[in-house]
Motif scaffolding. Sequence first.
Motif, PDB file in Angstrom:
ATOM      1  N   GLU A  69     -13.104  -7.053   7.054  1.00 39.92           N
ATOM      2  CA  GLU A  69     -13.050  -5.119   7.442  1.00 39.92           C
ATOM      3  C   GLU A  69     -12.827  -5.719   8.779  1.00 39.92           C
ATOM      4  O   GLU A  69     -11.968  -4.838   8.994  1.00 39.92           O
ATOM      5  CB  GLU A  69     -13.863  -4.954   7.218  1.00 39.92           C
ATOM      6  CG  GLU A  69     -13.601  -3.124   6.604  1.00 39.92           C
ATOM      7  CD  GLU A  69     -13.610  -2.701   6.145  1.00 39.92           C
ATOM      8  OE1 GLU A  69     -14.021  -2.913   4.887  1.00 39.92           O
ATOM      9  OE2 GLU A  69     -13.350  -1.199   5.683  1.00 39.92           O
ATOM     10  N   GLU A 119      -5.066  -3.094  11.852  1.00 40.00           N
ATOM     11  CA  GLU A 119      -4.514  -1.755  11.773  1.00 40.00           C
ATOM     12  C   GLU A 119      -4.663  -1.043  13.642  1.00 40.00           C
ATOM     13  O   GLU A 119      -3.614  -0.427  13.758  1.00 40.00           O
ATOM     14  CB  GLU A 119      -5.398  -0.885  11.360  1.00 40.00           C
ATOM     15  CG  GLU A 119      -5.010   0.209  10.455  1.00 40.00           C
ATOM     16  CD  GLU A 119      -5.904   1.222   9.841  1.00 40.00           C
ATOM     17  OE1 GLU A 119      -8.056   0.434  10.053  1.00 40.00           O
ATOM     18  OE2 GLU A 119      -5.740   2.081   9.959  1.00 40.00           O
ATOM     19  N   GLN A 151      -8.698 -10.554  -5.229  1.00 38.94           N
ATOM     20  CA  GLN A 151      -8.435  -8.582  -4.653  1.00 38.94           C
ATOM     21  C   GLN A 151      -9.134  -7.709  -4.317  1.00 38.94           C
ATOM     22  O   GLN A 151      -9.098  -6.947  -3.702  1.00 38.94           O
ATOM     23  CB  GLN A 151      -8.810  -8.216  -6.940  1.00 38.94           C
ATOM     24  CG  GLN A 151      -8.607  -6.719  -7.461  1.00 38.94           C
ATOM     25  CD  GLN A 151      -6.923  -6.756  -6.765  1.00 38.94           C
ATOM     26  OE1 GLN A 151      -6.168  -7.489  -7.163  1.00 38.94           O
ATOM     27  NE2 GLN A 151      -6.795  -5.949  -6.755  1.00 38.94           N
ATOM     28  N   LEU A 153      -7.733  -8.608  -0.863  1.00 45.81           N
ATOM     29  CA  LEU A 153      -6.326  -7.738  -0.856  1.00 45.81           C
ATOM     30  C   LEU A 153      -6.576  -5.948  -0.353  1.00 45.81           C
ATOM     31  O   LEU A 153      -6.139  -5.269  -0.246  1.00 45.81           O
ATOM     32  CB  LEU A 153      -6.082  -7.582  -2.029  1.00 45.81           C
ATOM     33  CG  LEU A 153      -4.645  -8.703  -1.908  1.00 45.81           C
ATOM     34  CD1 LEU A 153      -4.357  -9.036  -3.380  1.00 45.81           C
ATOM     35  CD2 LEU A 153      -3.905  -8.571  -1.199  1.00 45.81           C
ATOM     36  N   GLU A 154      -7.629  -5.456  -2.231  1.00 46.48           N
ATOM     37  CA  GLU A 154      -8.489  -3.883  -1.229  1.00 46.48           C
ATOM     38  C   GLU A 154      -8.414  -3.419  -0.175  1.00 46.48           C
ATOM     39  O   GLU A 154      -8.610  -2.794   0.256  1.00 46.48           O
ATOM     40  CB  GLU A 154      -9.518  -3.977  -2.228  1.00 46.48           C
ATOM     41  CG  GLU A 154      -8.917  -3.937  -4.316  1.00 46.48           C
ATOM     42  CD  GLU A 154      -9.930  -3.461  -4.670  1.00 46.48           C
ATOM     43  OE1 GLU A 154     -11.022  -2.933  -4.684  1.00 46.48           O
ATOM     44  OE2 GLU A 154      -9.925  -3.808  -6.124  1.00 46.48           O
ATOM     45  N   LEU A 167      -7.944  -4.824   2.476  1.00 48.18           N
ATOM     46  CA  LEU A 167      -6.509  -4.924   3.588  1.00 48.18           C
ATOM     47  C   LEU A 167      -5.441  -3.675   3.216  1.00 48.18           C
ATOM     48  O   LEU A 167      -4.562  -2.996   3.975  1.00 48.18           O
ATOM     49  CB  LEU A 167      -4.850  -5.973   3.171  1.00 48.18           C
ATOM     50  CG  LEU A 167      -6.259  -7.114   4.060  1.00 48.18           C
ATOM     51  CD1 LEU A 167      -4.434  -8.288   3.810  1.00 48.18           C
ATOM     52  CD2 LEU A 167      -6.458  -7.036   5.357  1.00 48.18           C
ATOM     53  N   GLN A 168      -5.143  -2.992   2.146  1.00 49.94           N
ATOM     54  CA  GLN A 168      -4.904  -1.831   1.250  1.00 49.94           C
ATOM     55  C   GLN A 168      -5.301  -1.028   2.173  1.00 49.94           C
ATOM     56  O   GLN A 168      -4.532   0.193   2.770  1.00 49.94           O
ATOM     57  CB  GLN A 168      -4.738  -1.894  -0.099  1.00 49.94           C
ATOM     58  CG  GLN A 168      -3.198  -2.483  -1.135  1.00 49.94           C
ATOM     59  CD  GLN A 168      -4.098  -2.689  -2.218  1.00 49.94           C
ATOM     60  OE1 GLN A 168      -4.552  -2.750  -2.842  1.00 49.94           O
ATOM     61  NE2 GLN A 168      -3.364  -3.777  -2.650  1.00 49.94           N
ATOM     62  N   LYS A 169      -6.435  -0.895   2.135  1.00 57.41           N
ATOM     63  CA  LYS A 169      -7.679   0.394   3.202  1.00 57.41           C
ATOM     64  C   LYS A 169      -7.077   0.741   4.477  1.00 57.41           C
ATOM     65  O   LYS A 169      -6.616   1.952   4.488  1.00 57.41           O
ATOM     66  CB  LYS A 169      -8.903   0.240   2.620  1.00 57.41           C
ATOM     67  CG  LYS A 169      -9.655   1.448   3.238  1.00 57.41           C
ATOM     68  CD  LYS A 169     -11.232   0.412   3.214  1.00 57.41           C
ATOM     69  CE  LYS A 169     -12.045   1.490   3.828  1.00 57.41           C
ATOM     70  NZ  LYS A 169     -13.768   0.475   3.870  1.00 57.41           N
ATOM     71  N   HIS A 170      -6.463  -0.817   4.870  1.00 59.00           N
ATOM     72  CA  HIS A 170      -6.030  -0.225   6.423  1.00 59.00           C
ATOM     73  C   HIS A 170      -4.766  -0.920   6.898  1.00 59.00           C
ATOM     74  O   HIS A 170      -4.097  -0.883   7.591  1.00 59.00           O
ATOM     75  CB  HIS A 170      -6.777  -1.541   6.837  1.00 59.00           C
ATOM     76  CG  HIS A 170      -8.761  -1.279   7.241  1.00 59.00           C
ATOM     77  ND1 HIS A 170      -8.846  -0.121   7.909  1.00 59.00           N
ATOM     78  CD2 HIS A 170      -9.261  -2.111   6.807  1.00 59.00           C
ATOM     79  CE1 HIS A 170     -10.401   0.198   8.074  1.00 59.00           C
ATOM     80  NE2 HIS A 170     -10.811  -0.553   6.612  1.00 59.00           N
ATOM     81  N   GLY A 171      -3.910  -0.554   5.728  1.00 56.02           N
ATOM     82  CA  GLY A 171      -2.467  -0.752   6.010  1.00 56.02           C
ATOM     83  C   GLY A 171      -2.005  -2.140   6.060  1.00 56.02           C
ATOM     84  O   GLY A 171      -1.250  -2.475   7.491  1.00 56.02           O
ATOM     85  N   ASP A 203      -0.552  -6.167   6.398  1.00 55.36           N
ATOM     86  CA  ASP A 203      -0.322  -6.911   5.559  1.00 55.36           C
ATOM     87  C   ASP A 203      -0.758  -8.246   4.886  1.00 55.36           C
ATOM     88  O   ASP A 203      -1.156  -9.291   6.009  1.00 55.36           O
ATOM     89  CB  ASP A 203       1.002  -7.818   5.987  1.00 55.36           C
ATOM     90  CG  ASP A 203       2.318  -7.440   4.887  1.00 55.36           C
ATOM     91  OD1 ASP A 203       2.203  -6.794   3.387  1.00 55.36           O
ATOM     92  OD2 ASP A 203       2.012  -9.719   4.580  1.00 55.36           O
ATOM     93  N   PRO A 204      -1.563  -9.226   4.221  1.00 61.94           N
ATOM     94  CA  PRO A 204      -2.035 -10.260   3.668  1.00 61.94           C
ATOM     95  C   PRO A 204      -1.360 -11.241   4.690  1.00 61.94           C
ATOM     96  O   PRO A 204      -2.136 -12.335   5.253  1.00 61.94           O
ATOM     97  CB  PRO A 204      -1.869 -10.832   2.697  1.00 61.94           C
ATOM     98  CG  PRO A 204      -0.611  -9.730   1.840  1.00 61.94           C
ATOM     99  CD  PRO A 204      -0.913  -8.418   2.732  1.00 61.94           C
TER     100      PRO A 204
END
Length: 323
Positions: free
Chosen positions: A123, A130, A158, A161-162, A164-168, A170-171
């Motif tokens: 994180e 980010e 998963q 990935l969550e 990463l999504q929280k911080h916008g 890309d994997p």
Amino acid sequence: VNYGIYENVDKTLPFTLICDRAFLAMKSIRDDYEHQIAFYDDEMRKRHIRNGQMENAFVEAIRNEEFVVYLQPKYSVETEEIVGAEALVRWRRPDGIVVKPEHFLPFYEKNGKIVELDFYVFEQVAVFLEKTKRSGIVPGPVSVNVSALHAEDPQTTQRYLEILQKHGVDPSMIQMELKETDTIRYENIRNLLHSFQQAGFQTALDNFGVGSSFLNLVGEVPLNDVKLGRGFIEKCEKDHRGTAFLKQLIEMLKSLGFQVVCEGVESARQVEVLKNAGCDLVQGNWFSMPLNTKEFENMLSLPGELRCRCREHTEYTAGGKTE
Ligand code: C2E
Ligand code: MG
């Protein structure tokens, strides 16, 4: 059968404590097939106390953000430009001492806390990416070390990935590093690497050739990069066979489609050897020690010429007191 012996018993102690000491000695050889007898000593007692403190300190350390991420740049051998970084955790204790991972990771690997720590480090990396994205800086993919224990949980990919999504983020900006020794040991890890790749992460095999190596497995594991352990380049300093072996190994790995990274590069001579051997990327103190995120960001904002020769800029060393 294992025996634990507490000699010279302090008879003022309660009987249960006396037994605990013998048990402690016995436990110290639980995974050691060469010894059947262990004697309790003061070092054992100190280690036991230290471990207890570490166990208790973990929650507090996470809450107080004492675990900090350092980034060690990775360089292209060809251009000597920064093309990415590896995230390495440090424990900055309240007394200012910075503790290296070898002093706490093995313990947290044993009690399973490393899983939480890895997500925490991940994180921090996502937050960094980010931030750099917003300021238009491109640090290249950042690799994070992933403990083998993650393979036990089918939700691992998963969860990553969550975050990463929280911080916008890309994997494709992240590379997941797993140690070669673990990959060989656990079937689940190979599945984990597959699921990382399917989710769009890059993957790397870390510490390749450290300990026993199973070359035939390399072709079966879904990987982008193979990171050669420090031993290879160290051997080249000692004899010419080391250099010949390294060259052939790199050629073979590249012909299998992997990008080859060499870790622990400490001299200009080693860089030269790696260049001649066709290595793609290098990482090591010769170019840059691990830096805190601010230092790394500052380095990325420097003009290209300075950025690729940061070893001459002493202000960019990790610095501080270390343990
Ligand atoms: P690694 O992934 O093989 O990381 C490379 C290690 O080599 C780092 O040690 C780095 O500081 C060190 N190094 C880099 N350049 C040089 C050099 O030129 N000379 C020498 N002698 N050493 C160099 P570090 O940071 O102490 O990390 C040790 C290991 O701890 C890592 O080895 C990795 O396996 C593990 N680790 C670190 N952070 C994490 C984490 O967040 N999660 C997990 N699961 N493991 C981690
Ligand atoms: Mg690594």
